[in-house]
Design a protein around this motif. Structure first.
Motif, PDB file in Angstrom:
ATOM      1  N   LYS A  39      48.017  10.008  71.804  1.00  0.00           N
ATOM      2  CA  LYS A  39      49.166  10.852  71.472  1.00  0.00           C
ATOM      3  C   LYS A  39      50.330  10.508  72.403  1.00  0.00           C
ATOM      4  O   LYS A  39      51.476  10.418  71.979  1.00  0.00           O
ATOM      5  N   TYR A  40      50.001  10.291  73.665  1.00  0.00           N
ATOM      6  CA  TYR A  40      51.018   9.949  74.668  1.00  0.00           C
ATOM      7  C   TYR A  40      51.619   8.572  74.366  1.00  0.00           C
ATOM      8  O   TYR A  40      52.836   8.391  74.377  1.00  0.00           O
ATOM      9  N   LEU A  41      50.752   7.593  74.055  1.00  0.00           N
ATOM     10  CA  LEU A  41      51.226   6.225  73.808  1.00  0.00           C
ATOM     11  C   LEU A  41      52.094   6.119  72.553  1.00  0.00           C
ATOM     12  O   LEU A  41      52.963   5.271  72.447  1.00  0.00           O
ATOM     13  N   SER A  42      51.838   6.998  71.572  1.00  0.00           N
ATOM     14  CA  SER A  42      52.577   6.895  70.307  1.00  0.00           C
ATOM     15  C   SER A  42      53.718   7.903  70.221  1.00  0.00           C
ATOM     16  O   SER A  42      54.370   8.037  69.194  1.00  0.00           O
ATOM     17  N   ARG A  43      53.952   8.618  71.347  1.00  0.00           N
ATOM     18  CA  ARG A  43      54.942   9.708  71.296  1.00  0.00           C
ATOM     19  C   ARG A  43      56.354   9.179  71.047  1.00  0.00           C
ATOM     20  O   ARG A  43      56.662   8.033  71.356  1.00  0.00           O
ATOM     21  N   LYS A  44      57.179  10.038  70.503  1.00  0.00           N
ATOM     22  CA  LYS A  44      58.597   9.725  70.314  1.00  0.00           C
ATOM     23  C   LYS A  44      59.328  10.308  71.522  1.00  0.00           C
ATOM     24  O   LYS A  44      59.197  11.493  71.814  1.00  0.00           O
ATOM     25  N   VAL A  79      63.012   8.326  82.080  1.00  0.00           N
ATOM     26  CA  VAL A  79      62.179   8.653  80.914  1.00  0.00           C
ATOM     27  C   VAL A  79      61.249   7.474  80.567  1.00  0.00           C
ATOM     28  O   VAL A  79      60.232   7.633  79.921  1.00  0.00           O
ATOM     29  N   PHE A  80      61.613   6.271  81.039  1.00  0.00           N
ATOM     30  CA  PHE A  80      60.784   5.086  80.757  1.00  0.00           C
ATOM     31  C   PHE A  80      59.734   4.817  81.833  1.00  0.00           C
ATOM     32  O   PHE A  80      58.903   3.941  81.671  1.00  0.00           O
ATOM     33  N   SER A  81      59.830   5.520  82.960  1.00  0.00           N
ATOM     34  CA  SER A  81      58.862   5.207  84.018  1.00  0.00           C
ATOM     35  C   SER A  81      57.534   5.860  83.666  1.00  0.00           C
ATOM     36  O   SER A  81      57.455   7.065  83.454  1.00  0.00           O
ATOM     37  N   HIS A  82      56.512   5.016  83.548  1.00  0.00           N
ATOM     38  CA  HIS A  82      55.205   5.538  83.133  1.00  0.00           C
ATOM     39  C   HIS A  82      54.503   6.181  84.314  1.00  0.00           C
ATOM     40  O   HIS A  82      54.236   5.546  85.311  1.00  0.00           O
ATOM     41  N   VAL A  83      54.253   7.445  84.142  1.00  0.00           N
ATOM     42  CA  VAL A  83      53.513   8.156  85.177  1.00  0.00           C
ATOM     43  C   VAL A  83      52.038   7.867  84.910  1.00  0.00           C
ATOM     44  O   VAL A  83      51.610   7.847  83.760  1.00  0.00           O
ATOM     45  N   ASP A  84      51.271   7.602  85.963  1.00  0.00           N
ATOM     46  CA  ASP A  84      49.839   7.411  85.736  1.00  0.00           C
ATOM     47  C   ASP A  84      49.212   8.764  85.473  1.00  0.00           C
ATOM     48  O   ASP A  84      48.839   9.495  86.385  1.00  0.00           O
ATOM     49  N   THR A  85      49.151   9.079  84.196  1.00  0.00           N
ATOM     50  CA  THR A  85      48.656  10.404  83.835  1.00  0.00           C
ATOM     51  C   THR A  85      47.149  10.350  83.662  1.00  0.00           C
ATOM     52  O   THR A  85      46.612   9.379  83.157  1.00  0.00           O
ATOM     53  N   GLU A  86      46.499  11.401  84.075  1.00  0.00           N
ATOM     54  CA  GLU A  86      45.074  11.532  83.774  1.00  0.00           C
ATOM     55  C   GLU A  86      44.975  12.204  82.409  1.00  0.00           C
ATOM     56  O   GLU A  86      45.540  13.266  82.187  1.00  0.00           O
ATOM     57  N   PHE A  87      44.277  11.554  81.486  1.00  0.00           N
ATOM     58  CA  PHE A  87      44.139  12.157  80.158  1.00  0.00           C
ATOM     59  C   PHE A  87      42.751  12.773  80.032  1.00  0.00           C
ATOM     60  O   PHE A  87      41.769  12.222  80.514  1.00  0.00           O
TER      61      PHE A  87
END
Length: 395
Positions: free
Chosen positions: A247-252, A231-239
């Motif tokens: 929204k992604y960076l501040s998500r809970k 859950v902590f591995s940051h996927v390189d998402t295209e926004f």
């Protein structure tokens, strides 16, 4: 002579503030606020407000100013204590000191003072007030105190222009050692008095005991989430947009019990807060456990080992429109606007570089560096130079 009513708390700061006002030629009246009656939750058997009120009276006598006590315990219970219970129940962590200033000192207390014919209300806060002219109008600034170590502007981050207009902060230009020195020279009873700890006006309380009055204990599990959890591995998402990224960076993160292992039991998730280390009573880990999240609905506490655990860090936070406040209304952002600021998410934190992004539904604060334990219910405040411009409740 302008009349100033000062909140004399029985501490050294407000004592010296009263003296300075008198020296400046104001007619000064000291008022002590009694805000709490229930001694069953204070830690020691001393009665803190009684000692404080006596000290405040002795200071007023010494300075030769009139003194009286006002009982605000009803409003305090309604606006601060009930609010706190409510927030903890929702799994948020309120900041009673910020609220106390907004709701009690600069609202209920200020109204009483103005009814008593005061031109201003003064407190012993380490901050300063500035006045500027803009388009023919007077605008008030909330400025940091000169003493970096004691600056208390953060606690006043919810004040409005109307409240600032009627406020004075006489010790904002002084450092704490200078304040103590003045008090010693004047031989004030508060000169050597320690700074008060604990909840504003209630004194030292054991928070769980205090909360247990309303929030009943209920046993739940403590789960340890390993650093390697995917859950902590940051996927390189295209926004698709900047807002989507924020929204992604501040998500809970939505933790589940099976993401880790059960390592202990607790007496109620609502007694714990993100970043907390004490009180978990779980041993046998290489590094100490920190709370990385609480789930009050399922009554689960999620923890991680060490203060570098990825579950503690986030780069952005969100404030809803309802909980957004501009001290400088003239600098308010419109939807789509951004601005660079310095911000902090707790009182003692040094200022951090950040960008404010105003969107339709509220405001994102995006930090340059990762921040530890961004906690829902706490206040974020942002500055331009040494001026506190606005604040909001972290959602």
């Amino acid at each position: 002579m302008k009349r100033v009513i000062i909140g004399l708390s029985g501490g050294v700061d407000s004592s010296v503030a009263a003296y300075i006002l008198k020296e400046q030629g104001y007619e000064v009246i000291g008022l002590f606020m009694k805000n709490w009656h229930d001694d069953s939750v204070t830690i020691s058997n001393e009665c803190p407000w009684l000692d404080d009120s006596n000290d405040a009276m002795l200071v007023a006598e010494k300075l030769g100013i009139p003194f009286q006590t006002v009982d605000l315990s009803e409003q305090y219970k309604e606006r601060i204590v009930d609010y706190m219970f409510n927030e903890y129940e929702k799994g948020r962590t309120p900041n009673p000191d910020v609220l106390c200033n907004r709701e009690i000192k600069f609202d209920v207390f200020m109204k009483i003072a103005l009814e008593l014919g005061a031109d201003y209300v003064a407190t012993g806060h380490y901050c300063r007030k500035g006045t500027i002219q803009k388009e023919g109008k007077e605008i008030y600034q909330l400025l940091a105190g000169i003493d970096d170590n004691k600056d208390q502007s953060y606690f006043l981050c919810q004040l409005s222009q109307d409240q600032l207009a009627k406020s004075l902060f006489p010790i904002g230009e002084l450092t704490k050692p200078e304040v103590r020195e003045i008090a010693t020279k004047l031989d004030l009873v508060t000169a050597e008095k320690k700074d008060s700890q604990g909840l504003c006006f209630i004194g030292k309380v054991k928070l769980p005991d205090f909360l247990q009055q309303q929030l009943k204990p209920k046993e739940g599990v403590i789960v340890e989430i390993p650093k390697e959890q995917e859950v902590f591995s940051h996927v390189d998402t295209e926004f698709n947009s900047e807002e989507e990224k924020l929204k992604y960076l501040s998500r809970k993160i939505d933790y589940k019990v099976d993401y880790g292992k059960i390592v202990g039991k607790h007496q109620g998730a609502h007694y714990f807060t993100k970043g907390q280390r004490k009180g978990l009573a779980v041993g046998g880990t290489v590094e100490p456990l920190f709370v990385i999240d609480t789930d009050v609905n399922e009554n689960v506490i999620y923890t991680g080992q060490g203060k570098e655990h990825p579950g503690l860090f986030k780069k952005a936070l969100f404030v809803t429109n309802e909980e957004l406040h501009w001290v400088r209304e003239d600098l308010e952002l419109n939807s789509g606007e951004t601005i660079e600021v310095m911000a902090r998410i707790r009182y003692r934190q040094s200022l951090q570089k950040a960008m404010l992004h105003k969107v339709e539904s509220g405001l994102y604060v995006e930090f340059e560096e990762f921040q530890s334990a961004i906690t829902a219910g706490q206040f974020v405040a942002w500055y331009s130079g040494d001026e506190l411009v606005g604040s909001g409740v972290i959602s």
